[in-house]
Design an enzyme around this catalytic site. Structure first.
Site, mmCIF file in Angstrom:
data_model
loop_
_atom_site.group_PDB
_atom_site.id
_atom_site.type_symbol
_atom_site.label_atom_id
_atom_site.label_comp_id
_atom_site.label_asym_id
_atom_site.label_seq_id
_atom_site.Cartn_x
_atom_site.Cartn_y
_atom_site.Cartn_z
ATOM 1 N N GLY A 199 -31.001 -11.967 23.212
ATOM 2 C CA GLY A 199 -31.265 -12.071 21.776
ATOM 3 C C GLY A 199 -30.040 -12.389 20.960
ATOM 4 C CG PHE A 200 -29.770 -10.652 17.147
ATOM 5 C CD1 PHE A 200 -28.984 -9.717 16.475
ATOM 6 C CD2 PHE A 200 -31.133 -10.395 17.267
ATOM 7 C CE1 PHE A 200 -29.541 -8.555 15.947
ATOM 8 C CE2 PHE A 200 -31.695 -9.236 16.748
ATOM 9 C CZ PHE A 200 -30.899 -8.324 16.083
ATOM 10 C CB CYS B 257 -20.207 -19.707 21.482
ATOM 11 S SG CYS B 257 -20.816 -18.084 20.992
#
Length: 265
Positions: free
Chosen positions: A197-198, A215
């Site tokens: 998820g986050f 990232c």
């Protein structure tokens, strides 16, 4: 979409080890697939840990050999730890699952949460997550006394901030007035049910990100709510706001299967 249930697994001194939380996700995922539980969002904080999605390259990992947990989500390498709110929405969606639409719903809930807390955030085309936009390039302060014309990141796609001093560190992107990521999103879908998820940076020590290429993005940095707003903010302050907006976005949504183009006859 079915009602979203929230489970607060642990924060602060009760932060949940990453592998323990990963196993909990698997258990809830299996129960959701079997319709034994409703859509469920696990909310928690992790002790410090680096996790790498399937697309992570060796050149993006810590240079000092710090251990990294390789996981089955999309995306690249990131950090989780104290001061960061992590959410794992485990939801059953129509198949074939529209992964992009799911990511957009999570982004929307977090963008609304940040707005309620007083911070304007946005999306950046081609980059998932929630972002604070920097100044236009020509208005940014010079780095190390050099003009932007000599910024090596403009011409070297393999530029590595970890080898070029703190002025290029991801955690200092706000001082450089560059784009900076406030929330990262990485998911996996199995049997029509979502996992992972986050992560939303509330008040972490963002220098943890300086040991990796967060990232896989070399020309931007990271942000936190507390630093951007210039005030003390805790996970406890943010939790109910995020829960409220995740609930609202999911209630407003009617997920549809991903459109599949038919092969020409």
């Amino acid at each position: 979409m079915s009602e979203l249930r929230f489970v607060r697994l642990g924060f602060g001194d009760d932060a949940v080890e990453y592998r323990e939380a990963w196993q909990k996700q698997r258990e809830v995922h299996a129960a959701r697939f079997a319709d034994e539980v409703p859509d469920t969002c696990l909310l928690l904080e992790h002790p410090p840990v680096y996790t790498a999605g399937r697309r992570t390259e060796d050149s993006e990992r810590p240079l000092d050999g710090t251990p990294v947990v390789d996981v089955d989500r999309g995306g690249k390498i990131t950090w989780h730890g104290p001061g960061q709110l992590v959410g794992y929405p485990i939801q059953k969606l129509p198949r074939p699952v529209d992964v992009v639409a799911h990511v957009r719903r999570l982004e929307e809930a977090l963008i609304r949460s940040c707005a309620e807390l007083g911070l304007e955030t946005t999306r950046i085309e081609g980059r998932s997550g929630v972002w604070v936009l920097g100044d236009p390039v020509e208005q940014r302060p010079q780095i190390g006394g050099l003009s932007l014309d000599f910024d090596p990141r403009l011409t070297d796609p393999e530029f590595d901030a970890r080898l070029n001093g703190p002025e290029y560190a991801p955690s200092n992107a706000g001082q450089r007035r560059e784009d900076r990521k406030l929330a990262a999103i990485g998911i996996r879908v199995a049997k029509g049910v979502t996992m992972h998820g986050f992560s939303l940076n509330v008040n972490p020590d963002n220098t943890w990100f300086d040991r990796i290429v967060p990232c896989g993005i070399r020309d931007a940095g990271v942000a936190s709510l507390a630093n951007e707003l210039g005030r003390d903010l805790t996970i406890e302050d943010v939790l109910p706001v995020v829960e409220k907006h995740l609930t609202a976005v999911m209630e407003e949504s009617t997920p549809a299967p991903r459109a599949v183009e038919k092969a020409p006859a």
